[in-house]
Design an enzyme around this catalytic site. Structure first.
Site, mmCIF file in Angstrom:
data_model
loop_
_atom_site.group_PDB
_atom_site.id
_atom_site.type_symbol
_atom_site.label_atom_id
_atom_site.label_comp_id
_atom_site.label_asym_id
_atom_site.label_seq_id
_atom_site.Cartn_x
_atom_site.Cartn_y
_atom_site.Cartn_z
ATOM 1 N N LYS A 169 -1.681 -23.481 5.366
ATOM 2 C CA LYS A 169 -0.226 -23.610 5.419
ATOM 3 C C LYS A 169 0.287 -23.635 6.854
ATOM 4 O O LYS A 169 1.395 -24.128 7.119
ATOM 5 C CB LYS A 169 0.436 -22.451 4.669
ATOM 6 C CG LYS A 169 0.183 -22.433 3.174
ATOM 7 C CD LYS A 169 1.120 -23.351 2.437
ATOM 8 C CE LYS A 169 1.028 -23.154 0.930
ATOM 9 N NZ LYS A 169 1.970 -23.979 0.184
ATOM 10 N N ASP B 176 5.231 -17.827 -1.702
ATOM 11 C CA ASP B 176 4.337 -16.834 -2.278
ATOM 12 C C ASP B 176 3.618 -16.081 -1.167
ATOM 13 O O ASP B 176 2.850 -15.167 -1.434
ATOM 14 C CB ASP B 176 3.295 -17.506 -3.177
ATOM 15 C CG ASP B 176 3.899 -17.996 -4.488
ATOM 16 O OD1 ASP B 176 4.588 -17.208 -5.142
ATOM 17 O OD2 ASP B 176 3.680 -19.169 -4.834
#
Length: 396
Positions: free
Chosen positions: A79, A127
């Site tokens: 990410k 998340d």
């Protein structure tokens, strides 16, 4: 050794058609721009492609390669490539508008507009890993950052984002509820959403996020001597899977591998989308151990690509996730030790489970000549959860 992976997988076939989504939704230029920028960042280094030859021998495959994203920019996951790059692109667009002139990514990266960046607040729901990447990017570029997390996000992951200067807002609902709140408060306050999922009228940041991920795929392709025959990709909203599938198609053309999408049974929005033949929401009733994949609403942009590129969709039970983490960490198949997070091993767990079932192995076209690429999307992003898994707990 692999007996615990003898579980039933649900499978539904995709309906891949010859189309241009892998080139039009995410263009070669999108990928090239992201790769040129990200590889110029301080601290950039290609992450390891680990050969799991011992595992390949045990499951009857020619080779298995695991792209280990744990070391990525010290943030622990792939990410880091997406959220930070998308943040930079949002700042570029807004600063160019404010200043009435073209502002380069390099100028922002080098701090030339730090005062102006301080007035541009970036927000997102997460998340954990996407928010950490966004917070890291905002800290680097001088922009305020607000991150919305749902009730089940661990405190360890929340603390990691606060340590990077983000304001973290925890809600009582699930991931999709946190996405809605982030959108609502951004609209009310003139903030800018940097999301890894797209919706009607919102496509630029998700496209930049997926473009950033292509750095990972390009590294893997350049390290491989032959194209893989299969790639197992974890689901979530579909951004990672769509980016990797498109980048593989652009790199290998007709020799691009068979794309197998893997999701938790408890959050199977892409599986249901494949069954329905259109992007379809999934009602999450129970949280999966794979926190990064607990998503009920697919990204529309990602689905455009996966509808054309994905051949197979499978779901896995949570029961085989912790064993897959331990298999890597303990080198149980004689392969190099890899410390991986829960969401990283979805593809690995699905591959082993499929090979334990002759019928599923045949369904996915796996045999002694198969060369499988796995994306190990995260390292140990929550030490407490990882420690519990290593102590033998299968449900954390």
């Amino acid at each position: 050794m692999l007996e615990q992976f003898a579980v039933a997988l649900r499978h539904t076939a995709g309906n891949p058609e010859t189309g241009e989504a892998a080139y039009s939704v995410l263009s070669e230029q999108d990928f090239a721009k992201a790769q040129a920028e990200i590889t110029a960042w301080e601290g950039y280094a290609a992450t390891p492609l680990v050969s799991l030859s011992g595992l390949a021998s045990q499951i009857g495959a020619a080779r298995v390669d695991y792209k280990h994203e744990g070391p990525r920019f010290g943030l622990g996951s792939f990410k880091a490539l997406g959220g930070s790059y998308a943040a930079l692109r949002v700042l570029q667009r807004e600063l160019s508008k404010q200043l009435g002139q073209d502002v380069s990514l390099e100028e922002i990266r080098e701090g030339a507009h730090k005062d102006a960046c301080a007035g541009i607040t970036l927000v997102s729901a997460t998340d954990g890993n996407h928010g950490r990447s966004l917070a890291w990017g905002c800290q680097r570029f001088g922009a305020p950052c607000r991150i919305y997390i749902h009730a089940e996000v661990s405190e360890g992951r929340a603390a990691a984002m606060r340590d990077l200067g983000a304001e973290v807002i925890r809600i009582d609902g699930d991931y999709d509820a946190s996405v809605l709140l982030a959108k609502k408060e951004a609209e009310e306050n003139g903030w800018f959403v940097v999301s890894d999922t797209s919706w009607d009228g919102y496509t630029e940041p998700p496209r930049d996020v997926m473009a950033g991920y292509s750095v990972m795929t390009r590294e893997a392709c350049e390290a491989l001597e032959q194209p893989p025959t299969h790639v197992f990709l974890q689901g979530g909203v579909g951004g990672l899977a769509a980016s990797v599938a498109a980048a593989l198609r652009q790199f290998y053309g007709a020799a691009s591998p068979r794309v197998v999408i893997v999701e938790p049974e408890l959050a199977a929005c892409l599986f249901d989308s494949a069954k329905a033949g259109k992007a379809t929401n999934f009602a999450i009733k129970e949280e999966t151990i794979m926190a990064g994949l607990s998503c009920g609403e697919p990204s529309e942009m990602a689905w455009e690509i996966l509808a054309e590129e994905a051949t197979d969709f499978v779901t896995i039970p949570d029961s085989i996730v912790a064993p897959a983490v331990r298999l890597l960490a303990n080198g149980e198949t004689g392969d190099p030790v890899v410390e991986a997070g829960e969401s990283a091993v979805a593809g690995l767990a699905a591959l082993i489970a499929a090979c334990k079932s002759p019928d599923m192995k045949a369904t996915l076209g796996l045999d002694a000549n198969s060369r499988v690429l796995l994306i190990g999307s995260e390292g140990v992003t929550d030490p407490a959860i990882y420690a519990a898994i290593m102590e033998g707990k299968d449900h954390v």
